[in-house]
Scaffold this motif. Sequence first.
Motif, PDB file in Angstrom:
ATOM      1  N   ASN B  86       0.837  -1.204   0.000  1.00 41.06           N
ATOM      2  CA  ASN B  86       0.000   0.000   0.000  1.00 41.06           C
ATOM      3  C   ASN B  86       0.870   1.251   0.000  1.00 41.06           C
ATOM      4  O   ASN B  86       1.928   1.265   0.611  1.00 41.06           O
ATOM      5  N   ASN B  87       0.402   2.277  -0.650  1.00 43.26           N
ATOM      6  CA  ASN B  87       1.082   3.581  -0.654  1.00 43.26           C
ATOM      7  C   ASN B  87       2.484   3.527  -1.249  1.00 43.26           C
ATOM      8  O   ASN B  87       3.311   4.373  -0.974  1.00 43.26           O
ATOM      9  N   PHE B  88       2.756   2.511  -2.075  1.00 43.14           N
ATOM     10  CA  PHE B  88       4.107   2.377  -2.598  1.00 43.14           C
ATOM     11  C   PHE B  88       4.510   3.601  -3.405  1.00 43.14           C
ATOM     12  O   PHE B  88       5.620   4.096  -3.282  1.00 43.14           O
ATOM     13  N   GLU B  89       3.579   4.095  -4.229  1.00 34.27           N
ATOM     14  CA  GLU B  89       3.944   5.169  -5.159  1.00 34.27           C
ATOM     15  C   GLU B  89       4.176   6.499  -4.448  1.00 34.27           C
ATOM     16  O   GLU B  89       4.960   7.316  -4.898  1.00 34.27           O
ATOM     17  N   THR B  90       3.477   6.705  -3.336  1.00 35.85           N
ATOM     18  CA  THR B  90       3.615   7.993  -2.660  1.00 35.85           C
ATOM     19  C   THR B  90       4.631   7.955  -1.538  1.00 35.85           C
ATOM     20  O   THR B  90       5.031   8.994  -1.032  1.00 35.85           O
ATOM     21  N   ALA B  91       5.021   6.761  -1.128  1.00 33.84           N
ATOM     22  CA  ALA B  91       5.895   6.659   0.036  1.00 33.84           C
ATOM     23  C   ALA B  91       7.257   7.274  -0.248  1.00 33.84           C
ATOM     24  O   ALA B  91       7.886   6.943  -1.246  1.00 33.84           O
ATOM     25  N   PRO B  92       7.713   8.170   0.602  1.00 29.07           N
ATOM     26  CA  PRO B  92       9.034   8.760   0.380  1.00 29.07           C
ATOM     27  C   PRO B  92      10.159   7.759   0.641  1.00 29.07           C
ATOM     28  O   PRO B  92      11.249   7.914   0.111  1.00 29.07           O
ATOM     29  N   SER B  93       9.904   6.745   1.458  1.00 23.77           N
ATOM     30  CA  SER B  93      10.961   5.768   1.667  1.00 23.77           C
ATOM     31  C   SER B  93      10.397   4.364   1.805  1.00 23.77           C
ATOM     32  O   SER B  93       9.242   4.168   2.183  1.00 23.77           O
ATOM     33  N   VAL B  94      11.230   3.412   1.453  1.00 22.80           N
ATOM     34  CA  VAL B  94      10.839   2.005   1.440  1.00 22.80           C
ATOM     35  C   VAL B  94      11.847   1.220   2.283  1.00 22.80           C
ATOM     36  O   VAL B  94      13.033   1.522   2.245  1.00 22.80           O
ATOM     37  N   VAL B  95      11.350   0.282   3.061  1.00 21.58           N
ATOM     38  CA  VAL B  95      12.245  -0.548   3.876  1.00 21.58           C
ATOM     39  C   VAL B  95      12.064  -2.005   3.453  1.00 21.58           C
ATOM     40  O   VAL B  95      10.950  -2.518   3.455  1.00 21.58           O
ATOM     41  N   CYS B  96      13.164  -2.654   3.064  1.00 21.31           N
ATOM     42  CA  CYS B  96      13.088  -4.042   2.607  1.00 21.31           C
ATOM     43  C   CYS B  96      13.931  -4.940   3.489  1.00 21.31           C
ATOM     44  O   CYS B  96      15.029  -4.566   3.891  1.00 21.31           O
ATOM     45  N   VAL B  97      13.410  -6.123   3.762  1.00 20.93           N
ATOM     46  CA  VAL B  97      14.194  -7.137   4.461  1.00 20.93           C
ATOM     47  C   VAL B  97      14.437  -8.285   3.486  1.00 20.93           C
ATOM     48  O   VAL B  97      13.492  -8.750   2.834  1.00 20.93           O
ATOM     49  N   GLY B  98      15.684  -8.711   3.365  1.00 24.64           N
ATOM     50  CA  GLY B  98      15.955  -9.797   2.452  1.00 24.64           C
ATOM     51  C   GLY B  98      17.455  -9.967   2.267  1.00 24.64           C
ATOM     52  O   GLY B  98      18.242  -9.464   3.062  1.00 24.64           O
ATOM     53  N   LYS B  99      17.843 -10.721   1.224  1.00 26.57           N
ATOM     54  CA  LYS B  99      19.275 -10.860   0.963  1.00 26.57           C
ATOM     55  C   LYS B  99      19.553 -10.800  -0.530  1.00 26.57           C
ATOM     56  O   LYS B  99      18.646 -10.951  -1.343  1.00 26.57           O
TER      57      LYS B  99
END
Lengths: 872, 124
Positions: B86-99
């Motif tokens: 949700n809100n991906f397009e408007t979000a000023p920042s994104v946090v990802c967990v992974g490798k």
Amino acid sequence: MVGSVAMGVVLAASLVACILYVLVARGRTELLTAARITTHVAIWAQFVAAGTLLYLIFNYRFDINYIYEHVSRSLSKPLLFACFYASQEGSFMLWALLTAIVAIFLIPYAQRQRVEAPVMAVYLGVFGFLALMLVAKSPFTTIYAAHPGDVMAGFIPPDGRGLNPSLENLWIVIHPPMLFTGFTLLAVPFAFAVTGLIRKDFQGWVTTSLPWTLGAGMILGFGIMLGGFWAYETLGWGGYWGWDPVENASLLPWLITVAGTHTMLTQKRTGGLVKTNIGMTLLAYALVLYASFLTRSGVLGDASVHSFADPGYVAFALLLYGMIFFVGGSFALFLWRWRAMNVRGKDYKVLSRETALSIGSALLGASTLVVFIGTSAPLIKKKVDISFYGDLHVPIAILMMLVNGLSLVLKWRQSGWQEMLRKGAWGFGLALLGAIGLYFAGLDDIKFLAIGFSALFSLFINIEVALNLFRGKVGVKMDASAGSMKQKIWSAFKWSFSIGLVALLIFSKGDYYKFGQIIVDDAGGFYWLGFFLIVTAAFMILGAPSFRLDKRFIGAYVAHIGLGLFLLGVIATTRYEKKEFVKLVQGKPVKAFGGKYTLSFDSTEITPPENYYFHVGVHDQAGNVALAKPLWFWTAFNNHTDPIANPGILKYGSKDLYFTVVATDQEGGIPHDSLVRGQAVTILGGKKTVKFVDFDFPPEEMAKMRQQQDFRVKARVEVFEGKDTTSANPVPLEISVTRNLSTGEAHQEDVVVPNTAYHLQLAELRPDLSDRSKSKIIFAWFDKNNPPPKPVPTITVEAFVKPFINAVWGGILIVVLGFYYSVLRRRREALVAIDRAERAYEKSKPQSEGLKDPIASEGARISPVEAPKKLS
Amino acid sequence: MKKKHIIALVVALLFIGVAAFALVDNKIDYSDFASAQNTGKRVQVSGSWVKENNYNYDAKSNIFSFTMKDHKGNVLPVKFEGMKPNNFETAPSVVCVGKVENGMFMASDIQTKCPSRYEGSNKE
């Protein structure tokens, strides 16, 4: 401003009252009346402040910053009420309000035990801290004070920003107040424990604060469950618990509180475990403060989906220092009294219920530690994987349920091995059979089997003991003459209510969502009323049947039955859950879940303002059809950029079918191309090239769009001969579309491509208002004389089958019910103990002091160890 | 009583040992793409979506992919099994967990930060 002044009064009065009570406790008993009056000033000022905020919200006073940011005119009345505690300032207001309400009941309760002065001094300290937060970060700040220089004084915005749409449902009205009531109630045992430390009375406080501790556990537990239910019902990711730091923050004080109630029972019997109980009670409140610090200070910034934003330096510092003050102060006192607390309780053998309770408590403590570590990791810029919680809770859950089952076959003080084995044999055997059954039902994972076995073991033993409690005491009798009119009507209501509930469950086939529909639309309520009147008349004439059922001692058993059921539900929903992504073209049914269900996308229902309900038909193999309605809606909250998804859930007694729409598309239809401004694409197999020049979406059309009216957007394109866009003479064309967001209708004004039979059509315009050059159009081209078939809408749904999810909810509801019975029992015991202490004090008091104030610094104490009661 | 205490201590130590082991096993560091690539560990990276490269959601395989720039400026394609947050397009920042696997960041979790509603100016 009335509100700010009132909050100032709360702060001043609560601190003054706190100091006055400290003086009273130190012997200045003549100040007692002044202390009480000041406390009531603080309480009533708090009511005024809260009332003012509510009044301002309901009157849409958007010049108040808090109201501008969280209220909007489109919200319904219950949601307006929820705006009261939608964010930081407001939730502190709710907390302070509840603290004030509880204070009214606490004063007389503490007074009877002659600990009013110290208890109220501690409690008012907490109250003062909350008031300080509200003065430092006031919900009554105007927008011009909050944003100096940006907004002119006296300006009132026409509308506010409103609530986060994913919060906009009725659960927000229930869930947060529950949590805050739990937090508030935990301040009471905290105050009693601190008083116990000050007065070196390490025994009496246990009996008197146990009902409050249990009450807090009941309400907090219920609140946490409602949070999970809320997430499940609205967020659409299919789960009910994600170990998110904010969820964990409310779980921490609950776990340690529940651990404490178990060891407090031991202390009531033996007089031992003094340090453990005071320590855990202090810790429970420390974790409440820690939870508020974590969720409100902004330290979790990157770690949580729903922590509050950075509150600014002042609030951060206040939260931090407030937490350090209360936690540090209470534990310093704890260490100060360490030697004095070296009380040796009555002895008990290793094989006894006392030991089992201690182990149970220690396991809950271990669970608290696990959650604490996971939740605190972000403070040192680390994070733990979700599996951390699961991995460690598997052994904890197994041991916990085994110990619980065993504790009931053990006697207090000492037990024999043989007796334990004999009494536990039935439960053990049944649980073993059950686990074998689970294995053949497909549960082949050893971890889950072990949890299943121990949960069943605890479940059967608890049921056995609970039934034993009733044995010989259960009966139904009817007596026409017994009972007053009022009692008979009440009895008739209880019977008809229960029968009505069973009928509702049968008619709705377990779908409690349909209750309202059956009661209102199908006139079920009308029939029920008739039934109720008949039952009432019958009871008047024949007499009301009454159950002779001893419910006094069943609290713990009911709670543990619920816990066992809950764990079985958790196993079923995590292990047996099935999930599939299904692409559905409208009108073309698709088989899912190995043919067990056939899904069809029937239609789309559009309701204002911008809600799209996708009707998904669910056909089972027996030919039954049900309709799920997952929802997508668009809102101004995120500038209409992304849809927000709500699941459509079909409820059955034994399972839920859960659908979330994850994507929409079209199948077939005319070819579409999308162009960014300035970009060109060739069409008609290279015969022509279309270039998107600019769009035309004037402010007046935008305004129409916002008002849900017809609006028109235009795009200017240029059509070139062949593939060459440098050729001199492009033909300028204007394509446009008229849409209406509330009806979903679109009307395209087509344009003929010169010298062809083809038409151009503007399907969609995606303006980028911040950077016009990134605006995009989607256009279609087709032969008007030979039109292609209409496009068919398609959706992709994430579909879940969730077996026995109701065991999760039902289990916790039963736990809550068990807490309720325990609260009643321990409240009764506390009142009896207080009565006894009061009478002893009256007797021992010299006659000459009869008229003096009842608050003596060393008053009568509640007897250290309560006489053992007959129980199971 | 002494025996009881020793048993309790042993059990407590045992649990702490298990917990410490689980903690090391499940720990996720806050990191950036460069060090994630070097260590190959599961980490959390915060950054922003590179809007010039579009995002893509493939409903058939349920894979959402986009390009992300971390807070140190490294750019890497990200793949996530699941729908667009949700809100991906408007979000000023994104946090990802992974490798990082094969030069691609395989995310197991994506969170978006809402444009803050609590800060900023209200020029109206």
